[in-house]
Design a protein around this motif. Structure first.
Motif, mmCIF file in Angstrom:
data_model
loop_
_atom_site.group_PDB
_atom_site.id
_atom_site.type_symbol
_atom_site.label_atom_id
_atom_site.label_comp_id
_atom_site.label_asym_id
_atom_site.label_seq_id
_atom_site.Cartn_x
_atom_site.Cartn_y
_atom_site.Cartn_z
ATOM 1 N N SER A 250 17.611 6.527 6.110
ATOM 2 C CA SER A 250 17.133 7.262 4.880
ATOM 3 C C SER A 250 15.735 8.442 6.018
ATOM 4 O O SER A 250 16.099 9.089 5.577
ATOM 5 N N GLY A 251 15.248 7.807 7.193
ATOM 6 C CA GLY A 251 14.685 8.916 8.049
ATOM 7 C C GLY A 251 13.824 8.861 7.236
ATOM 8 O O GLY A 251 13.008 7.984 6.708
ATOM 9 N N SER A 252 12.194 8.868 7.946
ATOM 10 C CA SER A 252 10.421 8.712 7.602
ATOM 11 C C SER A 252 10.508 9.652 6.663
ATOM 12 O O SER A 252 10.728 11.089 7.114
ATOM 13 N N MET A 253 8.819 9.865 6.150
ATOM 14 C CA MET A 253 9.183 10.843 5.410
ATOM 15 C C MET A 253 8.339 12.059 5.747
ATOM 16 O O MET A 253 8.352 13.110 4.906
ATOM 17 N N GLU A 254 7.882 11.672 6.521
ATOM 18 C CA GLU A 254 6.939 12.922 7.192
ATOM 19 C C GLU A 254 6.883 12.878 8.307
ATOM 20 O O GLU A 254 7.490 12.248 9.132
#
Length: 410
Positions: A250-254
């Motif tokens: 999903s990857g990081s959110m920031e």
């Protein structure tokens, strides 16, 4: 279909390129990460989520302060009010000593309703409002929990890594065999590197040693969807490959640094059923990282060119840096205070740096013993360093020769 929220790598506590917010007493970058969580939870609530899977790395480090723990807990409770929540333990969540508690273990200790902490390799059935899901959990592998200490005595680091990789593969295969006995939707969540994944900036904040798992051990048809964490760049490793489940980071959110300035940040929304998963990446409003480039070499008014570059860009609420390519003469006309003032007028969230790459004139080496050269030879090498043409050099040497000769007779 069962509606699954998949997210990872929040890293609450990252404070680079931020400043203290006087209203909350918290660094502005921490507020950015929390805002992304709130944005995601709002989406999950609006779309009637059934299951939330967090694939590891809640905090920046293994010992988050109480304020960060409180803010994360508020968000987890908000999610748990909507659906069951699985919290996978990542490398940033693990203590340095295996017998100590992880940073998310408190939810298990307090038996927080609807929250499941996954710190072992296990397969469990979770009941959602739209039906059961078989979920296999593969937390970040550490030697103390996976290998027998007596059997690894005297091994080198390389041998230990190979032993750990082999043990992890065995555990993953066992989980797949067990899951295949069920006819309900099956999901694997893991926190480690899969071979073939494109790295993000996670290497800059890496905690612990990294073990890479072969792609074929994860892309197993036993699973309907594989929810991965650990790599900050969003990607689907089985894109375009028929017969294999989506294996998705999903990857990081920031964003955490300028290396991620071009990366989209967000979470995954999955509609899961036995034999199929329809999923999408949902992008969040992460803080923009902007690099301004300006080449002022040879310009008579270099500062004007820099200001013009600044005013040509929308910088409001962004983290910005100025990269200036200059030379020795123009560098002296570039005043950092003036540049900073013009950057701040564009209302950025933070001015990270004003970096100047300066071209310096290089000296031509005259050889090991320049004292042995004649005046004419020294002058010829000087003209060559200035990139004069052979014709120009010869003309100048012809003019210089009478000067040399007159000096010799003085």
């Amino acid at each position: 279909m069962i509606r699954v929220l998949h997210f990872a790598d929040i890293h609450i506590g990252m404070e680079n390129y931020g400043h203290l917010d006087p209203k909350s007493g918290v660094n502005t970058r921490v507020l950015d990460f929390l805002a992304r969580l709130d944005e995601m939870i709002g989406f999950a609530r609006e779309h009637d989520v059934d299951l939330a899977v967090f694939a590891g790395d809640a905090f920046k480090n293994r010992t988050p302060n109480p304020t960060l723990q409180r803010e994360f807990a508020h968000r987890i409770l908000d999610l748990a009010a909507l659906c069951p929540v699985v919290l996978l333990v990542g490398n940033h969540d693990l203590p340095a000593n295996a017998i100590r508690a992880s940073s998310v273990e408190i939810y298990d200790t307090l038996a927080v309703p609807n929250v499941h902490v996954a710190q072992t390799f296990d397969l469990q059935s979770i009941q959602t409002k739209r039906g059961p899901v078989q979920i296999a959990t593969a937390p970040y592998p550490i030697r103390a929990s996976v290998l027998n200490a007596d059997e690894t005595q005297g091994m080198t680091i390389g041998q230990l890594d190979e032993q750990l990789r082999g043990a992890l593969i065995t555990l993953l295969r066992d989980l797949a065999l067990r899951a295949a006995q069920s006819n309900v939707p099956r999901l694997l969540t893991g926190h480690f590197t899969v071979s073939g994944a494109a790295f993000g900036s996670e290497r800059n904040v890496m905690v612990g040693r990294d073990i890479e798992v072969p792609y074929g051990e994860i892309a197993d048809p036993a699973w309907d969807y594989v929810a991965m964490g650990h790599i900050h760049k969003h990607q689907n490793l089985t894109q375009g490959r028929a017969g294999l489940p989506p294996v998705v980071y999903s990857g990081s959110m920031e964003r955490i640094d300028f290396g991620e300035s071009a990366d989209s940040k967000g979470f995954c929304w999955v509609e899961l059923e036995r034999g199929h998963a329809a999923w999408q990446f949902v992008q969040v409003h992460s803080r923009p990282f902007i690099s301004l480039h300006c080449d002022v070499r040879g310009l008579t008014r270099p500062l004007d060119a820099v200001i013009e570059t600044i005013e040509a860009h929308h910088l409001e609420d962004s983290i910005v840096r100025m990269l200036i390519h200059t030379d020795g003469e123009t560098e002296m006309q570039l005043d950092d205070r003036t540049i900073t003032e013009h950057l701040n007028r564009r209302k950025p969230s933070y001015v990270a740096a004003i970096h100047k790459e300066v071209d310096r004139a290089t000296r031509t080496r005259l050889g090991a013993n320049p004292e042995s050269l004649t005046d004419a030879e020294l002058l010829e090498r000087y003209f060559s360093s200035k990139q004069f043409s052979p014709e120009q050099i010869q003309t100048l040497l012809d003019y210089a020769q009478p000067i040399f000769e007159s000096n010799l007779h003085v």
